[in-house]
Design a protein around this motif. Structure first.
Motif, PDB file in Angstrom:
ATOM      1  N   GLY A 173       0.380  -1.492   0.027  1.00  0.00           N
ATOM      2  CA  GLY A 173       0.174   0.063   0.170  1.00  0.00           C
ATOM      3  C   GLY A 173       0.472   1.269  -0.117  1.00  0.00           C
ATOM      4  O   GLY A 173       1.552   1.009   0.491  1.00  0.00           O
ATOM      5  N   TYR A 174       0.233   2.494  -0.139  1.00  0.00           N
ATOM      6  CA  TYR A 174       0.797   3.764  -0.140  1.00  0.00           C
ATOM      7  C   TYR A 174       1.344   4.046   1.207  1.00  0.00           C
ATOM      8  O   TYR A 174       3.034   4.209   1.027  1.00  0.00           O
ATOM      9  N   ASP A 175       1.147   3.728   2.159  1.00  0.00           N
ATOM     10  CA  ASP A 175       2.024   3.618   3.278  1.00  0.00           C
ATOM     11  C   ASP A 175       3.316   3.100   3.698  1.00  0.00           C
ATOM     12  O   ASP A 175       3.829   3.232   3.831  1.00  0.00           O
ATOM     13  N   GLU A 176       3.035   1.667   3.566  1.00  0.00           N
ATOM     14  CA  GLU A 176       3.755   0.883   3.296  1.00  0.00           C
ATOM     15  C   GLU A 176       5.220   1.234   2.235  1.00  0.00           C
ATOM     16  O   GLU A 176       6.379   0.693   2.978  1.00  0.00           O
ATOM     17  N   VAL A 177       4.434   1.331   1.178  1.00  0.00           N
ATOM     18  CA  VAL A 177       6.149   1.869   0.555  1.00  0.00           C
ATOM     19  C   VAL A 177       6.752   3.312   1.171  1.00  0.00           C
ATOM     20  O   VAL A 177       7.617   3.676   0.846  1.00  0.00           O
ATOM     21  N   LYS A 178       5.756   4.065   1.097  1.00  0.00           N
ATOM     22  CA  LYS A 178       6.436   5.358   1.815  1.00  0.00           C
ATOM     23  C   LYS A 178       6.992   4.562   3.298  1.00  0.00           C
ATOM     24  O   LYS A 178       8.324   6.006   3.314  1.00  0.00           O
ATOM     25  N   GLU A 179       6.601   4.159   3.345  1.00  0.00           N
ATOM     26  CA  GLU A 179       7.741   4.027   5.096  1.00  0.00           C
ATOM     27  C   GLU A 179       9.040   3.277   4.921  1.00  0.00           C
ATOM     28  O   GLU A 179      10.011   3.292   5.289  1.00  0.00           O
ATOM     29  N   LYS A 180       8.384   2.234   3.800  1.00  0.00           N
ATOM     30  CA  LYS A 180      10.145   2.108   3.183  1.00  0.00           C
ATOM     31  C   LYS A 180      10.343   3.062   2.264  1.00  0.00           C
ATOM     32  O   LYS A 180      12.392   2.758   2.493  1.00  0.00           O
ATOM     33  N   LEU A 181      10.786   3.769   1.690  1.00  0.00           N
ATOM     34  CA  LEU A 181      11.334   5.330   1.679  1.00  0.00           C
ATOM     35  C   LEU A 181      12.227   5.505   2.192  1.00  0.00           C
ATOM     36  O   LEU A 181      13.333   6.158   2.304  1.00  0.00           O
ATOM     37  N   CYS A 182      11.640   5.818   3.381  1.00  0.00           N
ATOM     38  CA  CYS A 182      11.677   6.426   4.819  1.00  0.00           C
ATOM     39  C   CYS A 182      12.870   5.856   5.662  1.00  0.00           C
ATOM     40  O   CYS A 182      14.081   6.251   5.717  1.00  0.00           O
ATOM     41  N   MET A 183      12.969   4.130   5.866  1.00  0.00           N
ATOM     42  CA  MET A 183      13.871   3.574   6.271  1.00  0.00           C
ATOM     43  C   MET A 183      15.285   3.845   5.223  1.00  0.00           C
ATOM     44  O   MET A 183      16.251   3.763   5.421  1.00  0.00           O
ATOM     45  N   GLU A 184      15.072   3.947   3.632  1.00  0.00           N
ATOM     46  CA  GLU A 184      16.068   3.965   2.829  1.00  0.00           C
ATOM     47  C   GLU A 184      16.954   4.949   2.728  1.00  0.00           C
ATOM     48  O   GLU A 184      18.297   4.978   3.448  1.00  0.00           O
ATOM     49  N   MET A 185      15.981   6.320   3.110  1.00  0.00           N
ATOM     50  CA  MET A 185      16.359   7.100   3.564  1.00  0.00           C
ATOM     51  C   MET A 185      17.241   6.931   4.656  1.00  0.00           C
ATOM     52  O   MET A 185      18.787   7.789   4.771  1.00  0.00           O
ATOM     53  N   GLY A 186      16.734   7.038   5.524  1.00  0.00           N
ATOM     54  CA  GLY A 186      17.296   7.218   6.729  1.00  0.00           C
ATOM     55  C   GLY A 186      18.407   6.499   7.088  1.00  0.00           C
ATOM     56  O   GLY A 186      19.567   6.649   7.826  1.00  0.00           O
ATOM     57  N   ARG A 187      18.866   5.258   6.314  1.00  0.00           N
ATOM     58  CA  ARG A 187      19.898   4.480   5.967  1.00  0.00           C
ATOM     59  C   ARG A 187      21.194   5.635   5.648  1.00  0.00           C
ATOM     60  O   ARG A 187      21.607   5.212   6.053  1.00  0.00           O
ATOM     61  N   PHE A 188      20.619   5.988   4.616  1.00  0.00           N
ATOM     62  CA  PHE A 188      21.662   6.930   3.680  1.00  0.00           C
ATOM     63  C   PHE A 188      22.391   8.137   4.872  1.00  0.00           C
ATOM     64  O   PHE A 188      23.038   8.383   5.077  1.00  0.00           O
TER      65      PHE A 188
END
Length: 603
Positions: free
Chosen positions: A115-130
């Protein structure tokens, strides 16, 4: 058998030769006796195999006088090295850190059905890692510059065009992540993006990816595109260290327009929108004008009668005009002679020139007689090859664009007017008085950090120690009470020269040691050097220093300032070969500057 380096580094580069002859080319580059190398420590934190990328990067840097020493992380240990630390990296103390990652290093990937929220969470996690990678590196190495790749796209999506539209598409996800990377770059100093995404698009994803090479050797992109990847990194590092070219010198006939103006007349040259060829020349002129607008100096070198040559710019469809060129030489002299005249007139080194000419004989003449001039190979049948050559080699690729950059053509044109005025005066003192000069000299300001770093890596003739600093170094010293950091701006009735002088002094006990003193060549012998010394002496005395200690380190280019300290009344206290140390007692110091009014800066 020796390698002709001029051929190796003429654009377009022979990529196969670079890959096959890496060691031989490196030996030839390091054996050059007349190169004053800038030494830089470069850490490569890699998410894939980068050995050849690093090796070819070294060749491109050595070619322009940058001698790198590398630290390379273990395969795919970029996160661990950055976040948890590494003793070897800590000892290495990098000047530049390359975080070399690509789409293969994305962990949190969207899945079909998310869902939109799941994709947004993954994007935030990836950006947070970098983000954590970059922030931890900045904490541990505050003076280092970070270069981060953005992400290339995958060739195989399984969804076709839908992959770019649906919220769970990997293409859409990567593009969103790249936007976040870009937003971080524009809001953080000493952080620069290497546009891997754009490079892959220009080459083509079908050529870019080779899955067998990834599975077999963990190469994130095809072995064949490695030189392009290395060049992309080299362009950024060259820009950071002031190694870009300054001036684009252009032929006219069949270069800026189609046809021969001496034969065809202004009315019949090809420019405008009437034919495909005319449109191609118009596009090239538009591209050249954009270069000028961001600070590239323009000049003309053409075999022609001057009045006839200039008439081409009167064509109603011409984008460029005579006043866009700082130097204009249309005559029947050999072009290598005119190029030397142009460099002298503008007051820059011939190694700052890029020469575009449709005639292969003229190009080869300049390569043979002036190997320091960049002369890319172009195809006059394909006018867009002129743009590709300039863009591909990255001769003028900026890392930042300052107000001084945008005013550069105006500044150099003013210098030519000053020279004309000088020739009309009875004495040099009369000339200086007539310029109505005003200077601003003050402590480093954050708005000037980029320009100051740029100057430290460009200025060679008037540079007593030739120390090279990054923006982070400049910021660190500006905020350290143990340093005196002064910049100087100069303007006169012909215009604003911008920020043209920098002095950095380190306070040790009751002495101020001059670690850096440089000035742009375009304002030499106007009295600005005396004004900078007056300001430095006053600031040192105010901080309790009783003497100035100056250092001169000889290079191939700075002989002109070898006796500067003696002229200013310093006493030589030490000599080792050609390097010297000088002392000036500040007791009873008398100001030396004249003809320049000192302005108060608005605080």
């Amino acid at each position: 058998m020796s390698i002709n380096l001029n051929c190796v580094f003429t654009y377009p580069y022979d990529k196969d030769l670079l890959m096959r002859k890496q060691k031989s080319i490196r030996r030839e580059l390091l054996a050059r006796p007349d190169v004053d190398y800038i030494d830089k420590r470069i850490a490569v934190l890699c998410g894939s195999t980068v050995d050849d990328i690093k090796n070819i990067l070294e060749l491109f840097l050595l070619d322009v006088g940058i001698r790198p020493r590398f630290y390379q992380s273990e395969y795919n240990k970029f996160y661990e090295d950055a976040v948890f630390g590494n003793a070897e990296l800590d000892v290495f103390q990098p000047d530049i850190i390359i975080v070399f990652t690509s789409m293969v290093n994305i962990i949190e990937r969207p899945a079909l059905g998310d869902g939109y929220d799941e994709v947004k969470e993954k994007l935030c996690m990836e950006m947070g890692r970098f983000t954590r990678i970059w922030e931890e590196l900045t904490k541990r190495f505050p003076a280092a510059v970070i270069i981060q790749n953005n992400m290339d796209l995958s060739y195989e999506t399984g969804l076709g065009s839908l992959d770019a539209a649906e919220h769970y598409g990997l293409t859409r996800f990567i593009e969103s992540l790249n936007r976040d990377f870009a937003d971080y770059a524009v809001s953080h100093e000493n952080f620069f993006l290497h546009d891997l995404h754009g490079l892959a698009a220009r080459i083509g994803l079908l050529k870019w990816h080779d899955r067998f090479q990834y599975y077999a050797y963990k190469l994130a992109m095809s072995y064949d595109v490695i030189p392009e990847v290395s060049l992309g990194l080299a362009k950024i590092i060259k820009g950071l260290l002031g190694k870009n070219k300054k001036c684009l010198v252009l032929d006219l006939d069949n270069t800026l327009w189609g046809g021969i103006i001496g034969d065809d007349g202004m009315e019949h040259i090809e420019i405008g929108h009437e034919t495909p060829t005319a449109e191609a020349y118009t596009a090239f002129q538009e591209y050249v004008l954009k270069l000028k607008e961001r600070g590239v100096i323009l000049a003309v070198c053409s075999k022609n009668e001057e009045d006839i040559a200039k008439s081409g710019f009167n064509h109603p469809d011409s984008v460029l005009h005579v006043e866009d060129f700082v130097s204009f030489h249309a005559n029947w002299k050999p072009k290598n002679i005119n190029l030397r005249i142009i460099a002298e007139e503008i007051n820059i080194g011939t190694d700052s020139l890029v020469f575009i000419d449709d005639n292969p004989a003229e190009r080869q003449l300049v390569r043979d007689t002036m190997p320091e001039v960049a002369v890319p190979e172009v195809d006059p049948v394909d006018v867009f090859s002129y743009i590709r050559a300039i863009e591909g080699a990255g001769f003028f690729e900026p890392v930042t664009i300052s107000e001084d950059d945008r005013k550069r053509n105006e500044s150099y044109r003013g210098n030519i007017q000053r020279r004309s005025l000088e020739e009309s005066m009875q004495t040099y003192d009369d000339f200086l008085q007539s310029l109505e000069m005003e200077a601003e000299i003050d402590d480093f300001r954050s708005v000037y950090y980029d320009r100051i770093a740029q100057l430290t890596n460009k200025s060679n003739q008037f540079n007593l120690t030739t120390r090279r600093y990054t923006r982070a170094d400049i910021e660190q010293m500006a905020n350290d009470q143990h340093y005196v950091t002064l910049y100087g701006r100069l303007r006169d009735k012909f215009g604003d020269n911008g920020l043209i002088s920098v002095v950095i002094g380190e306070k040790i006990d009751d002495s101020l040691h001059i670690r850096l003193w440089l000035m742009s060549c375009r304002v030499l012998k106007r009295g600005m050097e005396q004004m900078m010394l007056d300001a430095l002496a006053a600031r040192a005395a105010a901080d309790g220093c009783k003497e100035l200690i100056g250092y001169y380190y000889k290079t191939a280019k700075n002989k002109m300032v070898s006796d500067l300290y003696a002229v200013f009344g310093f006493e030589k206290i030490m000599q080792s070969g050609d390097d010297t140390v000088w002392r000036l007692d500040l007791t009873g110091y008398e100001k030396q500057g004249k003809y320049i009014a000192l302005l108060e800066r608005d605080k």
